[in-house]
Design an enzyme around this catalytic site. Structure first.
Site, mmCIF file in Angstrom:
data_model
loop_
_atom_site.group_PDB
_atom_site.id
_atom_site.type_symbol
_atom_site.label_atom_id
_atom_site.label_comp_id
_atom_site.label_asym_id
_atom_site.label_seq_id
_atom_site.Cartn_x
_atom_site.Cartn_y
_atom_site.Cartn_z
ATOM 1 N N GLU A 75 0.825 -1.202 0.000
ATOM 2 C CA GLU A 75 0.000 0.000 0.000
ATOM 3 C C GLU A 75 0.860 1.253 0.000
ATOM 4 O O GLU A 75 1.919 1.292 0.627
ATOM 5 C CB GLU A 75 -0.938 -0.019 1.205
ATOM 6 C CG GLU A 75 -2.017 -1.076 1.019
ATOM 7 C CD GLU A 75 -2.946 -1.254 2.208
ATOM 8 O OE1 GLU A 75 -4.095 -1.632 1.989
ATOM 9 O OE2 GLU A 75 -2.520 -1.017 3.351
ATOM 10 N N CYS A 98 3.408 8.432 1.335
ATOM 11 C CA CYS A 98 3.914 7.461 2.305
ATOM 12 C C CYS A 98 4.138 6.152 1.565
ATOM 13 O O CYS A 98 3.180 5.555 1.059
ATOM 14 C CB CYS A 98 2.872 7.304 3.422
ATOM 15 S SG CYS A 98 3.314 6.072 4.648
ATOM 16 N N CYS A 136 0.980 -2.578 15.719
ATOM 17 C CA CYS A 136 1.027 -2.263 14.285
ATOM 18 C C CYS A 136 0.366 -3.356 13.448
ATOM 19 O O CYS A 136 0.700 -4.532 13.574
ATOM 20 C CB CYS A 136 2.476 -2.082 13.855
ATOM 21 S SG CYS A 136 2.662 -1.854 12.077
ATOM 22 N N CYS A 151 5.868 -5.356 15.962
ATOM 23 C CA CYS A 151 5.439 -4.359 16.946
ATOM 24 C C CYS A 151 3.975 -4.627 17.259
ATOM 25 O O CYS A 151 3.159 -4.789 16.344
ATOM 26 C CB CYS A 151 5.641 -2.955 16.394
ATOM 27 S SG CYS A 151 7.368 -2.658 15.948
ATOM 28 N N CYS A 187 6.152 -7.068 7.263
ATOM 29 C CA CYS A 187 7.308 -6.635 8.055
ATOM 30 C C CYS A 187 7.736 -7.817 8.916
ATOM 31 O O CYS A 187 6.893 -8.511 9.468
ATOM 32 C CB CYS A 187 6.922 -5.448 8.939
ATOM 33 S SG CYS A 187 8.307 -4.736 9.844
ATOM 34 N N CYS A 236 -1.605 5.633 9.785
ATOM 35 C CA CYS A 236 -0.376 4.965 10.236
ATOM 36 C C CYS A 236 -0.699 3.642 10.903
ATOM 37 O O CYS A 236 -1.546 3.583 11.784
ATOM 38 C CB CYS A 236 0.338 5.777 11.299
ATOM 39 S SG CYS A 236 0.782 7.391 10.807
HETATM 40 N N1 SAH Z 1 8.786 0.216 10.126
HETATM 41 C C1 SAH Z 1 9.038 1.595 10.255
HETATM 42 C C2 SAH Z 1 8.193 2.457 9.346
HETATM 43 C C3 SAH Z 1 6.735 2.139 9.207
HETATM 44 S S1 SAH Z 1 5.659 2.456 10.511
HETATM 45 C C4 SAH Z 1 8.887 2.024 11.672
HETATM 46 O O1 SAH Z 1 8.376 1.254 12.474
HETATM 47 O O2 SAH Z 1 9.309 3.121 12.006
HETATM 48 C C5 SAH Z 1 5.328 4.210 10.511
HETATM 49 C C6 SAH Z 1 4.923 4.734 11.890
HETATM 50 O O3 SAH Z 1 3.573 4.346 12.239
HETATM 51 C C7 SAH Z 1 5.810 4.183 12.992
HETATM 52 O O4 SAH Z 1 6.171 5.170 13.909
HETATM 53 C C8 SAH Z 1 4.896 3.180 13.632
HETATM 54 O O5 SAH Z 1 5.327 2.890 14.920
HETATM 55 C C9 SAH Z 1 3.568 3.872 13.569
HETATM 56 N N2 SAH Z 1 2.434 2.972 13.796
HETATM 57 C C10 SAH Z 1 2.374 1.643 13.572
HETATM 58 N N3 SAH Z 1 1.154 1.170 13.907
HETATM 59 C C11 SAH Z 1 0.426 2.215 14.356
HETATM 60 C C12 SAH Z 1 -0.932 2.362 14.809
HETATM 61 N N4 SAH Z 1 -1.749 1.323 14.851
HETATM 62 N N5 SAH Z 1 -1.348 3.580 15.163
HETATM 63 C C13 SAH Z 1 -0.510 4.653 15.063
HETATM 64 N N6 SAH Z 1 0.760 4.579 14.631
HETATM 65 C C14 SAH Z 1 1.236 3.373 14.276
HETATM 66 FE FE1 SF4 Z 2 7.285 -3.173 11.194
HETATM 67 FE FE2 SF4 Z 2 5.039 -1.969 11.997
HETATM 68 FE FE3 SF4 Z 2 7.069 -2.296 13.695
HETATM 69 FE FE4 SF4 Z 2 7.294 -0.534 11.683
HETATM 70 S S1 SF4 Z 2 5.844 -0.424 13.395
HETATM 71 S S2 SF4 Z 2 8.834 -2.052 12.362
HETATM 72 S S3 SF4 Z 2 6.114 -1.607 10.072
HETATM 73 S S4 SF4 Z 2 5.861 -3.969 12.748
#
Ligand code: SAH
Ligand code: SF4
Length: 395
Positions: A117, A130, A144, A141, A137, A372
């Site tokens: 996406e 973006c 996420c 996390c 991934c 995000c």
């Molecule tokens: N993998 C990289 C980049 C992608 S995530 C990283 O983790 O930095 C982009 C941002 O969105 C990151 O700061 C991530 O922590 C945040 N993010 C992920 N899931 C989210 C959610 N459910 N609500 C708000 N922010 C989120």
């Molecule tokens: Fe991967 Fe989501 Fe963690 Fe970013 S926030 S490193 S996309 S699992």
């Protein structure tokens, strides 16, 4: 994931020459050196190679031309040779959704039938794209959505830069040959954030090559200050990012103790807060960028107390920083809730009073699941169960 489990990169790779269709090589995504080598291999005399690289580069990345026949400053024979040997191929846009707030989400299909996406976020004086760096991934996390997708493959440079090109197609921002330089006023697509699916620093070379193309002054020509790479904290690659890309850096910080960060961002078990901060301390100078963005997702009752805000200020002391507070975006099965608005404001206030900018990121495109952390290929069937997500979050 057990506390001592190593974080592995279980990533599928595909050969560089992988091209949809007939085996002709895709020129998109090659560096200038790579393009030069490919042209010479195809029979371009070495003496002419530099000029041909410049010409073809401009056609592809400045004018957005996809058809060799339209490259009118090249001889007919040479155009035919190019056409027999190469293609200028984009990933395919499978669907485009437009949110009530103007946010556009593209579902993009890449080789192997995978989907990623890409999200375009228009603002008054600029527009941010973006982009994704991986399918899914490998990191998990716990807040996420992307992290719940099991199947992962690295995107190629062509697939990364291709996301920018298909968005430019859709927004109609390529200049029209012979008519002028195209856009006047603020650029519709002025900024790039590597904040889509995937951990960009686990796909370093491809991300670097793609960003070099995006920054090249004779093509897409985005300044390195308009590109922000977000990492969860892959410490060994941070110095390299400063050196080899030199873009702005954002870090998914999200917690102020190792205990909580281990649960939210499991890569913390490998590179804990102190090591991460050491790497970040050197970044602004090494990359000649002003400051680092600390991303901090606001999770109710987990990381959003006044004490957390004060600890955060202590931790980042001495690092030129901006703290971007991200209200948690919900997704089906998510084991967290968004902090209340009053809590987010109070948290922001403490940070602001300590002298840091603390903008609260307005969720954009929520109605189309484009915000995000909500990105995940809808067709990706290899999902984790809710129980698995909670177990990994240590809940
Ligand atoms: N993998 C990289 C980049 C992608 S995530 C990283 O983790 O930095 C982009 C941002 O969105 C990151 O700061 C991530 O922590 C945040 N993010 C992920 N899931 C989210 C959610 N459910 N609500 C708000 N922010 C989120
Ligand atoms: Fe991967 Fe989501 Fe963690 Fe970013 S926030 S490193 S996309 S699992």
């Amino acid at each position: 994931m057990p506390a001592d489990a190593p974080i592995t990169q279980d990533v599928l790779t595909i050969p560089r020459k992988d091209v949809p269709g007939d085996g002709r090589m895709n020129l998109v995504g090659l560096t200038r050196d790579g393009l030069r080598a490919a042209l010479i291999e195809a029979g371009t005399p070495e003496k002419q190679a530099k000029m041909r690289v410049n010409q073809i580069w401009q056609w592809m990345y400045h004018w957005g031309v996809r058809d060799f026949a339209a490259m009118t400053n090249l001889s007919k024979d040479y155009r035919a040779l190019l056409d027999r040997t190469f293609v200028i191929a984009m990933p395919e846009v499978v669907s485009r959704q437009i949110s009530d707030d103007g946010t556009r989400k593209y579902l993009v299909r890449i080789a192997g039938g995978h989907e990623v996406e890409t999200v375009y976020i228009p603002e008054e004086d600029r527009g941010t794209l973006c982009i994704s760096s991986q399918v899914g991934c490998t990191l998990t996390c716990s807040f996420c959505h992307t992290g719940t997708q099991k199947l992962v493959r690295n995107l190629t440079p062509a697939e990364i830069v291709g996301q920018i090109m298909v968005a430019r197609d859709d927004l109609g921002v390529w200049p029209e040959p012979g008519v002028g330089s195209g856009e006047t006023g603020p650029r519709l697509l002025s900024n790039i954030v590597l904040m889509g699916m995937g951990e960009p620093l686990y796909n370093f070379e491809a991300v670097r090559d793609a960003m070099k193309i995006a920054m090249d002054g004779e093509g897409i020509a985005l300044s390195r200050r308009r590109i922000t790479l977000s990492t969860s904290g892959v410490v060994p690659e941070i110095a390299r990012t400063a050196e080899e890309i030199g873009c702005m850096l954002a870090v998914s910080f999200h917690a102020t103790t190792d205990e909580v960060r281990d649960k939210l961002v499991p890569i913390n078990k490998r590179w804990p807060i102190a090591e991460l901060l050491d790497a970040l301390r050197d970044y602004p100078k090494a990359s000649n960028s002003e400051r680092i963005t600390f991303e901090y997702v606001m999770l109710k009752g987990v990381n959003d107390s006044d004490e957390d805000a004060r600890r955060l200020i202590q931790l980042i002391k001495g690092i030129p920083a901006k703290i971007n507070l991200i209200p948690f975006n919900e997704w089906p099965g998510a084991p967290y809730e968004r902090s209340d608005w009053s809590r987010i404001k109070a948290f922001a206030d403490i940070i602001y009073k300590a002298g840091y900018a603390s903008p609260i990121r307005t969720p954009r495109g929520e109605d189309i699941m484009a915000a995000c952390g909500q990105l995940k290929s809808a067709t990706e069937r290899a999902r984790k169960s809710r129980a698995q997500i909670q177990a990994e979050a240590g809940l």
